[in-house]
Design a protein around this motif. Structure first.
Motif, PDB file in Angstrom:
ATOM      1  N   GLY A 186       0.792  -1.240   0.000  1.00 50.68           N
ATOM      2  CA  GLY A 186       0.000   0.000   0.000  1.00 50.68           C
ATOM      3  C   GLY A 186       0.820   1.284   0.000  1.00 50.68           C
ATOM      4  O   GLY A 186       0.267   2.365   0.193  1.00 50.68           O
ATOM      5  N   TYR A 187       2.121   1.180  -0.220  1.00 50.14           N
ATOM      6  CA  TYR A 187       2.942   2.399  -0.229  1.00 50.14           C
ATOM      7  C   TYR A 187       2.798   3.135  -1.567  1.00 50.14           C
ATOM      8  O   TYR A 187       2.536   2.513  -2.600  1.00 50.14           O
ATOM      9  CB  TYR A 187       4.422   2.058   0.004  1.00 50.14           C
ATOM     10  N   VAL A 188       2.991   4.453  -1.511  1.00 52.04           N
ATOM     11  CA  VAL A 188       3.056   5.253  -2.744  1.00 52.04           C
ATOM     12  C   VAL A 188       4.503   5.157  -3.202  1.00 52.04           C
ATOM     13  O   VAL A 188       5.404   5.740  -2.587  1.00 52.04           O
ATOM     14  CB  VAL A 188       2.682   6.728  -2.467  1.00 52.04           C
ATOM     15  N   ALA A 189       4.740   4.358  -4.224  1.00 49.93           N
ATOM     16  CA  ALA A 189       6.124   4.067  -4.621  1.00 49.93           C
ATOM     17  C   ALA A 189       6.276   4.160  -6.136  1.00 49.93           C
ATOM     18  O   ALA A 189       5.647   3.400  -6.876  1.00 49.93           O
ATOM     19  CB  ALA A 189       6.515   2.677  -4.132  1.00 49.93           C
ATOM     20  N   ASP A 190       7.100   5.116  -6.584  1.00 52.47           N
ATOM     21  CA  ASP A 190       7.461   5.210  -7.991  1.00 52.47           C
ATOM     22  C   ASP A 190       8.854   4.616  -8.161  1.00 52.47           C
ATOM     23  O   ASP A 190       9.565   4.399  -7.169  1.00 52.47           O
ATOM     24  CB  ASP A 190       7.482   6.677  -8.455  1.00 52.47           C
ATOM     25  N   GLY A 191       9.237   4.377  -9.419  1.00 53.61           N
ATOM     26  CA  GLY A 191      10.562   3.799  -9.669  1.00 53.61           C
ATOM     27  C   GLY A 191      11.470   4.788 -10.391  1.00 53.61           C
ATOM     28  O   GLY A 191      10.997   5.727 -11.036  1.00 53.61           O
ATOM     29  N   VAL A 192      12.762   4.580 -10.267  1.00 50.06           N
ATOM     30  CA  VAL A 192      13.715   5.348 -11.078  1.00 50.06           C
ATOM     31  C   VAL A 192      14.740   4.372 -11.626  1.00 50.06           C
ATOM     32  O   VAL A 192      15.283   3.545 -10.891  1.00 50.06           O
ATOM     33  CB  VAL A 192      14.384   6.495 -10.286  1.00 50.06           C
ATOM     34  N   TYR A 193      14.952   4.448 -12.928  1.00 45.83           N
ATOM     35  CA  TYR A 193      15.936   3.586 -13.584  1.00 45.83           C
ATOM     36  C   TYR A 193      17.099   4.451 -14.042  1.00 45.83           C
ATOM     37  O   TYR A 193      16.892   5.510 -14.643  1.00 45.83           O
ATOM     38  CB  TYR A 193      15.306   2.875 -14.804  1.00 45.83           C
ATOM     39  N   LEU A 194      18.301   4.000 -13.742  1.00 47.88           N
ATOM     40  CA  LEU A 194      19.506   4.737 -14.121  1.00 47.88           C
ATOM     41  C   LEU A 194      20.178   4.016 -15.287  1.00 47.88           C
ATOM     42  O   LEU A 194      20.640   2.885 -15.122  1.00 47.88           O
ATOM     43  CB  LEU A 194      20.444   4.728 -12.904  1.00 47.88           C
ATOM     44  N   GLY A 195      20.219   4.641 -16.467  1.00 47.40           N
ATOM     45  CA  GLY A 195      20.908   4.048 -17.617  1.00 47.40           C
ATOM     46  C   GLY A 195      22.407   4.271 -17.460  1.00 47.40           C
ATOM     47  O   GLY A 195      22.864   5.414 -17.434  1.00 47.40           O
ATOM     48  N   LEU A 196      23.162   3.180 -17.295  1.00 43.89           N
ATOM     49  CA  LEU A 196      24.590   3.297 -16.960  1.00 43.89           C
ATOM     50  C   LEU A 196      25.485   3.325 -18.195  1.00 43.89           C
ATOM     51  O   LEU A 196      26.696   3.459 -18.079  1.00 43.89           O
ATOM     52  CB  LEU A 196      24.998   2.119 -16.065  1.00 43.89           C
ATOM     53  N   TYR A 232       7.670  -3.977 -16.460  1.00 37.70           N
ATOM     54  CA  TYR A 232       7.025  -4.147 -15.148  1.00 37.70           C
ATOM     55  C   TYR A 232       6.176  -2.924 -14.834  1.00 37.70           C
ATOM     56  O   TYR A 232       5.017  -3.051 -14.424  1.00 37.70           O
ATOM     57  CB  TYR A 232       8.058  -4.368 -14.027  1.00 37.70           C
ATOM     58  N   ALA A 233       6.755  -1.738 -15.026  1.00 38.75           N
ATOM     59  CA  ALA A 233       6.033  -0.498 -14.698  1.00 38.75           C
ATOM     60  C   ALA A 233       4.739  -0.416 -15.511  1.00 38.75           C
ATOM     61  O   ALA A 233       3.672  -0.114 -14.962  1.00 38.75           O
ATOM     62  CB  ALA A 233       6.922   0.711 -14.969  1.00 38.75           C
ATOM     63  N   ASP A 234       4.828  -0.698 -16.800  1.00 38.56           N
ATOM     64  CA  ASP A 234       3.643  -0.611 -17.665  1.00 38.56           C
ATOM     65  C   ASP A 234       2.581  -1.610 -17.213  1.00 38.56           C
ATOM     66  O   ASP A 234       1.398  -1.286 -17.127  1.00 38.56           O
ATOM     67  CB  ASP A 234       4.022  -0.870 -19.131  1.00 38.56           C
ATOM     68  N   GLY A 235       3.017  -2.836 -16.935  1.00 37.88           N
ATOM     69  CA  GLY A 235       2.075  -3.884 -16.537  1.00 37.88           C
ATOM     70  C   GLY A 235       1.388  -3.561 -15.224  1.00 37.88           C
ATOM     71  O   GLY A 235       0.234  -3.929 -14.998  1.00 37.88           O
ATOM     72  N   ARG A 236       2.088  -2.874 -14.360  1.00 37.38           N
ATOM     73  CA  ARG A 236       1.557  -2.593 -13.021  1.00 37.38           C
ATOM     74  C   ARG A 236       0.882  -1.220 -12.973  1.00 37.38           C
ATOM     75  O   ARG A 236       0.284  -0.837 -11.967  1.00 37.38           O
ATOM     76  CB  ARG A 236       2.727  -2.656 -12.029  1.00 37.38           C
ATOM     77  N   GLY A 237       1.013  -0.445 -14.074  1.00 38.12           N
ATOM     78  CA  GLY A 237       0.464   0.923 -14.075  1.00 38.12           C
ATOM     79  C   GLY A 237       1.222   1.809 -13.103  1.00 38.12           C
ATOM     80  O   GLY A 237       0.659   2.715 -12.492  1.00 38.12           O
ATOM     81  N   ALA A 238       2.523   1.560 -12.954  1.00 39.16           N
ATOM     82  CA  ALA A 238       3.350   2.340 -12.019  1.00 39.16           C
ATOM     83  C   ALA A 238       4.232   3.310 -12.804  1.00 39.16           C
ATOM     84  O   ALA A 238       4.480   3.122 -13.995  1.00 39.16           O
ATOM     85  CB  ALA A 238       4.218   1.400 -11.184  1.00 39.16           C
ATOM     86  N   LYS A 239       4.686   4.336 -12.103  1.00 39.24           N
ATOM     87  CA  LYS A 239       5.456   5.378 -12.776  1.00 39.24           C
ATOM     88  C   LYS A 239       6.953   5.095 -12.665  1.00 39.24           C
ATOM     89  O   LYS A 239       7.476   4.886 -11.569  1.00 39.24           O
ATOM     90  CB  LYS A 239       5.153   6.719 -12.108  1.00 39.24           C
ATOM     91  N   LEU A 240       7.647   5.097 -13.815  1.00 37.45           N
ATOM     92  CA  LEU A 240       9.099   4.871 -13.822  1.00 37.45           C
ATOM     93  C   LEU A 240       9.798   6.094 -14.410  1.00 37.45           C
ATOM     94  O   LEU A 240       9.528   6.487 -15.551  1.00 37.45           O
ATOM     95  CB  LEU A 240       9.436   3.635 -14.670  1.00 37.45           C
ATOM     96  N   HIS A 241      10.671   6.717 -13.622  1.00 36.67           N
ATOM     97  CA  HIS A 241      11.515   7.796 -14.144  1.00 36.67           C
ATOM     98  C   HIS A 241      12.756   7.146 -14.750  1.00 36.67           C
ATOM     99  O   HIS A 241      13.259   6.159 -14.209  1.00 36.67           O
ATOM    100  CB  HIS A 241      11.988   8.714 -13.014  1.00 36.67           C
ATOM    101  N   VAL A 242      13.232   7.711 -15.845  1.00 42.11           N
ATOM    102  CA  VAL A 242      14.464   7.177 -16.450  1.00 42.11           C
ATOM    103  C   VAL A 242      15.502   8.289 -16.525  1.00 42.11           C
ATOM    104  O   VAL A 242      15.226   9.371 -17.023  1.00 42.11           O
ATOM    105  CB  VAL A 242      14.195   6.619 -17.870  1.00 42.11           C
ATOM    106  N   VAL A 243      16.686   8.003 -15.962  1.00 42.23           N
ATOM    107  CA  VAL A 243      17.810   8.946 -16.052  1.00 42.23           C
ATOM    108  C   VAL A 243      18.887   8.245 -16.866  1.00 42.23           C
ATOM    109  O   VAL A 243      19.380   7.186 -16.451  1.00 42.23           O
ATOM    110  CB  VAL A 243      18.373   9.288 -14.649  1.00 42.23           C
ATOM    111  N   ASP A 244      19.201   8.774 -18.042  1.00 43.17           N
ATOM    112  CA  ASP A 244      20.198   8.135 -18.894  1.00 43.17           C
ATOM    113  C   ASP A 244      21.530   8.877 -18.763  1.00 43.17           C
ATOM    114  O   ASP A 244      21.652  10.019 -19.207  1.00 43.17           O
ATOM    115  CB  ASP A 244      19.717   8.133 -20.347  1.00 43.17           C
ATOM    116  N   ILE A 245      22.510   8.232 -18.146  1.00 46.67           N
ATOM    117  CA  ILE A 245      23.778   8.935 -17.854  1.00 46.67           C
ATOM    118  C   ILE A 245      24.487   9.377 -19.151  1.00 46.67           C
ATOM    119  O   ILE A 245      24.883  10.543 -19.256  1.00 46.67           O
ATOM    120  CB  ILE A 245      24.721   8.083 -16.968  1.00 46.67           C
TER     121      ILE A 245
END
Ligand code: Q46
Ligand code: ZN
Length: 296
Positions: A61-71, A87-100
């Motif tokens: 039940g936590y409010v949890a978004d994700g962040v992916y770091l492109g290495l 996973y994010a799409d399937g779960r309807g969750a928000k994923l931030h992407v940071v591409d180094i």
């Protein structure tokens, strides 16, 4: 049936999922990791641990978004992003992407070359800096990472082997928020990597199975192998080693200053907390840029 030898227990699929959630819930509560109403940012690598953690936090039940770091580790980074995004799409969750490479002009292999150090050193520095930045900029209260029992026991083993007292003092499941730093938590410390893998299989979560190609030969993997050999003969030894460190040694080490987080100044380039005029990450960006110009 899923056997967990250190608990002398075997679980059916449903009971095993319950067991995993319970282990995480206990850790979250015991260490006061997330207060009611706080927003959590989960560091997602596309591997079993981070995806299991995200899944469990959402289920609890936590409010949890994700962040992916492109290495910038070529195919490996592209593939792992795919698992994270699916996973994010399937779960309807928000994923931030940071591409180094796109945002900072280098990948982990370039940074390793520029600094003449092992890739994991530049990678760890970049992760600490950029994940914290993502949490602060996004207004998240907590940054959660998927370090599991095996990871923490291996880090502890390495720190003890070399008596890194300052690292031992900092090896806590919660690092409190300080100006410029989000609270950092490790809710998976009571689950082994075998358990997070089984969790993902039962929950039908696809994850990247291959190890990072840069990990080959690193000390962390050797320490894991050593601890696995001990665990094989003495089930529960790994959990006792790490969890008793938390219970018995951490209070003793509490007075050792956390220098990284005790910094007072700000980096003149990126504004992050720093003990020097330019923070370690901005210096890394500069060295990688200089190195690529030299190599033209
Ligand atoms: S991603 Fe980075 Fe790890 Fe790869 S380069 Fe090393 S630290 S092994 S968890
Ligand atoms: Zn900086």
């Amino acid at each position: 049936m899923i056997e967990v030898r250190r608990h002398r227990a075997a679980f059916c699929a449903d009971c095993f999922l319950h067991h995993c959630r319970e282990q995480v819930r206990r850790v979250l509560e015991k260490f006061h990791m997330v207060e009611p109403g706080e927003r959590v940012l989960v560091a997602i690598s596309g591997g079993k641990d981070s995806l299991a953690l995200w899944d469990i936090l959402l289920d609890l039940g936590y409010v949890a978004d994700g962040v992916y770091l492109g290495l910038g580790i070529t195919d490996y980074s592209d593939t792992s992003l795919g698992f994270a995004q699916r996973y994010a799409d399937g779960r309807g969750a928000k994923l931030h992407v940071v591409d180094i490479p796109a945002e900072h002009g280098f990948g982990v292999p370039d940074a390793a070359k520029a600094t003449k150090r092992v890739p994991c050193s530049a990678c760890g520095l970049s992760k600490r800096h950029l994940l914290n930045r993502a949490a602060i900029d996004g207004g998240y209260d907590v940054l959660a990472t998927g370090h599991n029992l095996d990871d923490e026991a291996a880090v502890l083993f390495g720190n003890v082997m070399q008596w890194h007292v300052d690292y031992l003092a900092r090896q806590r499941p919660v690092l409190p928020a300080t100006p410029g730093f989000a609270r950092r938590v490790k809710p998976l410390i009571r689950l082994s990597e075998r358990e997070t893998a089984a969790y993902c299989v039962i929950r039908r979560i696809d994850y990247i199975v291959e190890e990072c190609p840069m990990a080959a030969g690193n000390k962390h993997l050797r320490y894991k192998e050593t601890l696995n050999a001990i665990e094989e003969r003495t089930p529960g030894a790994k959990a006792t080693f790490y969890l008793q460190f938390l219970n018995q040694m951490q209070p003793v080490l509490a007075g050792v200053a956390d220098e990284e987080r005790a910094s007072v100044g700000e980096c003149t380039r990126c504004g992050s907390p720093s003990t020097s005029e330019i923070c370690a990450f901005c210096k890394l960006v500069e060295r990688a840029a200089t190195d690529s110009l030299d190599g033209r």
